[in-house]
Write a protein that holds these residues in place. Structure first.
Motif, PDB file in Angstrom:
ATOM      1  N   UNK A 125       3.520  -3.722   2.166  1.00  0.00           N
ATOM      2  CA  UNK A 125       3.335  -5.128   1.832  1.00  0.00           C
ATOM      3  C   UNK A 125       4.097  -5.434   0.541  1.00  0.00           C
ATOM      4  N   UNK A 126       3.875  -4.597  -0.474  1.00  0.00           N
ATOM      5  CA  UNK A 126       4.516  -4.785  -1.770  1.00  0.00           C
ATOM      6  C   UNK A 126       5.014  -3.454  -2.341  1.00  0.00           C
ATOM      7  N   UNK A 165       6.391  -4.363  12.376  1.00  0.00           N
ATOM      8  CA  UNK A 165       5.986  -4.965  11.110  1.00  0.00           C
ATOM      9  C   UNK A 165       6.394  -6.422  11.165  1.00  0.00           C
ATOM     10  N   UNK A 166       5.442  -7.315  10.907  1.00  0.00           N
ATOM     11  CA  UNK A 166       5.658  -8.755  11.018  1.00  0.00           C
ATOM     12  C   UNK A 166       5.553  -9.389   9.631  1.00  0.00           C
ATOM     13  N   UNK A 167       6.664  -9.797   9.020  1.00  0.00           N
ATOM     14  CA  UNK A 167       6.580 -10.515   7.736  1.00  0.00           C
ATOM     15  C   UNK A 167       5.920 -11.878   7.936  1.00  0.00           C
ATOM     16  N   UNK A 168       5.015 -12.235   7.024  1.00  0.00           N
ATOM     17  CA  UNK A 168       4.308 -13.506   7.110  1.00  0.00           C
ATOM     18  C   UNK A 168       4.756 -14.504   6.058  1.00  0.00           C
ATOM     19  N   UNK A 169       5.248 -14.019   4.946  1.00  0.00           N
ATOM     20  CA  UNK A 169       5.795 -14.881   3.882  1.00  0.00           C
ATOM     21  C   UNK A 169       6.576 -13.992   2.935  1.00  0.00           C
ATOM     22  N   UNK A 170       7.548 -14.610   2.247  1.00  0.00           N
ATOM     23  CA  UNK A 170       8.361 -13.860   1.284  1.00  0.00           C
ATOM     24  C   UNK A 170       8.734 -14.759   0.115  1.00  0.00           C
ATOM     25  N   UNK A 187       5.927  -9.258   0.352  1.00  0.00           N
ATOM     26  CA  UNK A 187       5.139 -10.396   0.801  1.00  0.00           C
ATOM     27  C   UNK A 187       4.099  -9.950   1.802  1.00  0.00           C
ATOM     28  N   UNK A 188       3.190 -10.846   2.108  1.00  0.00           N
ATOM     29  CA  UNK A 188       2.135 -10.531   3.061  1.00  0.00           C
ATOM     30  C   UNK A 188       2.739 -10.262   4.442  1.00  0.00           C
ATOM     31  N   UNK A 189       2.092  -9.366   5.181  1.00  0.00           N
ATOM     32  CA  UNK A 189       2.649  -8.929   6.459  1.00  0.00           C
ATOM     33  C   UNK A 189       1.535  -8.474   7.378  1.00  0.00           C
ATOM     34  N   UNK A 190       1.911  -8.150   8.602  1.00  0.00           N
ATOM     35  CA  UNK A 190       0.986  -7.604   9.583  1.00  0.00           C
ATOM     36  C   UNK A 190       1.645  -6.423  10.276  1.00  0.00           C
ATOM     37  N   UNK A 191       0.823  -5.469  10.700  1.00  0.00           N
ATOM     38  CA  UNK A 191       1.266  -4.378  11.564  1.00  0.00           C
ATOM     39  C   UNK A 191       0.700  -4.627  12.949  1.00  0.00           C
ATOM     40  N   UNK A 192       1.545  -4.523  13.964  1.00  0.00           N
ATOM     41  CA  UNK A 192       1.101  -4.683  15.343  1.00  0.00           C
ATOM     42  C   UNK A 192       1.544  -3.475  16.154  1.00  0.00           C
ATOM     43  N   UNK A 206      -3.197  -5.345  12.319  1.00  0.00           N
ATOM     44  CA  UNK A 206      -3.834  -5.256  11.002  1.00  0.00           C
ATOM     45  C   UNK A 206      -3.090  -6.170  10.048  1.00  0.00           C
ATOM     46  N   UNK A 207      -3.821  -7.061   9.375  1.00  0.00           N
ATOM     47  CA  UNK A 207      -3.154  -7.994   8.482  1.00  0.00           C
ATOM     48  C   UNK A 207      -3.963  -8.252   7.217  1.00  0.00           C
ATOM     49  N   UNK A 208      -3.309  -8.892   6.270  1.00  0.00           N
ATOM     50  CA  UNK A 208      -3.898  -9.217   4.964  1.00  0.00           C
ATOM     51  C   UNK A 208      -3.224 -10.498   4.496  1.00  0.00           C
ATOM     52  N   UNK A 209      -3.962 -11.598   4.482  1.00  0.00           N
ATOM     53  CA  UNK A 209      -3.393 -12.876   4.063  1.00  0.00           C
ATOM     54  C   UNK A 209      -3.484 -13.019   2.548  1.00  0.00           C
ATOM     55  N   UNK A 210      -2.684 -13.928   2.016  1.00  0.00           N
ATOM     56  CA  UNK A 210      -2.563 -14.084   0.562  1.00  0.00           C
ATOM     57  C   UNK A 210      -3.869 -14.584  -0.066  1.00  0.00           C
ATOM     58  N   UNK A 211      -4.188 -14.008  -1.223  1.00  0.00           N
ATOM     59  CA  UNK A 211      -5.412 -14.375  -1.948  1.00  0.00           C
ATOM     60  C   UNK A 211      -5.180 -15.521  -2.940  1.00  0.00           C
TER      61      UNK A 211
END
Length: 344
Positions: A125-126, A165-170, A187-192, A206-211
């Motif tokens: 992610x980072x 790996x799916x980038x969600x924002x950068x 940036x935030x991402x997801x694994x599929x 599996x994902x983690x959205x921005x806090x």
């Protein structure tokens, strides 16, 4: 933004010292172009690390899936105990370190799975430029990171195929740090990934959205994830789980029914999930998943931040597992959640 990433490696390549030094100089001015250039040049941000299980388990007919924001995965022993308490056959992890001083400069996911027979996927992610948050900087004074990787993982004894790996924002939000701490590239991402032995296509995400953002931005991240799923798994059975950081949801005990009945009122991402065929009513409990954590980071009332949502599956027996060790001490500021799923 980076395209969808399907390059698989046995070991991620961390950035070298000259590149990290360049990043630290550039981050002091939050130069968007510099962040984009660095993101493109770091190999670890363009691959998925996969370690298959030694002897993959046969398809069990149903799956017990857990999701856990492991807060750096510093305490692998406690995380393993929680997985066993949940009866998890698949565990979705966020905030897992590789080569960070704050977690012993270990490959935390590799440590977690050692001797278990399970395999894992890990995506970055980072890339961390510093030692972490204010309390971590204090605790790790004088130390340095071996690799500086921080991301999401999927752990399972089943054979998994076609990882993405799916980038969600950068947008580089974390590049200059927040209040002077946690300068980061990424940036935030997801694994599929698809479960290889399932009787029909079944995807685990599996994902983690921005806090540090708002409901509209979290919605945009879910929309990015759903667009990617339409490419790699159009209409197929799927579980998405992780820390959605749904901080706008109501927190009062008298409003808990709204968490499952109408979460889109304050977190519009749920409307997009519903439109894409996902449901959450049978996969979650209307209970908070946020905790004070090991450093008393949060105070009540606590929010429901962690979710499991399903499509094309029957879900049941949702659970919230308190994230404490054998002595009852908190190991994360999130509880673990779990659910049973069966192909409908």
């Amino acid at each position: 933004m980076r395209p969808l990433i399907d390059r698989i490696v046995p070991d991620l390549q961390p950035p070298d010292k000259p590149m990290l030094d360049e990043a630290r100089r550039a981050s002091s001015h939050h130069r968007q172009a510099a962040h984009g250039s660095l993101l493109e040049r770091i190999p670890a941000l363009h691959a998925v690390e996969q370690s298959p299980p030694a002897n993959p388990l046969p398809w069990p007919g149903s799956l017990r899936i857990a999701a856990f924001n492991a807060q750096r995965l510093k305490d692998r022993r406690a995380a393993r105990r929680l997985m066993e308490q949940a009866g998890a056959q698949v565990t979705l992890l966020s905030e897992a370190d590789v080569g960070m001083a704050r977690s012993g400069n270990a490959h935390t996911v590799r440590d977690l799975t050692a001797g278990s027979g399970e395999g894992y996927l890990y995506g970055v992610e980072f890339v961390e430029l510093d030692l972490g948050s204010a309390d971590e900087v204090e605790q790790c004074a004088g130390q340095s990171n071996a690799h500086g990787l921080h991301g999401n993982a999927i752990v399972a004894g089943l054979a998994l195929e076609r990882p993405w790996l799916i980038p969600l924002e950068e947008n580089g939000l974390w590049f200059p740090g927040i209040n002077g701490f946690q300068r980061r590239i990424g940036g935030r991402m997801a694994l599929a990934v698809r479960v290889a032995q399932a009787p029909r296509p079944l995807w685990i995400v599996s994902t983690h959205l921005e806090s540090k953002t708002d409901p509209a931005d979290r919605q945009a991240q879910i929309q990015a994830l759903l667009r990617a799923l339409e490419v790699i798994a159009p209409g197929e059975a799927c579980v998405i789980g992780g820390d959605f950081n749904t901080k706008a949801l109501p927190r009062g005990e008298d409003e808990r029914h709204l968490l499952l009945d109408a979460p889109e009122r304050t977190e519009p991402l749920f409307a997009d999930l519903r439109d894409a065929g996902f449901e959450w009513q049978h996969a979650n409990l209307a209970l908070p998943t946020q905790t004070t954590g090991p450093t008393n980071k949060h105070e009540p009332p606590f929010g429901k931040l962690d979710w499991l949502v399903v499509r094309g599956l029957e879900a049941g027996n949702p659970q919230v597992i308190p994230a404490v060790d054998e002595q009852g001490s908190a190991v994360s500021d999130h509880e673990m959640i779990a659910v049973d799923v069966r192909i409908a």
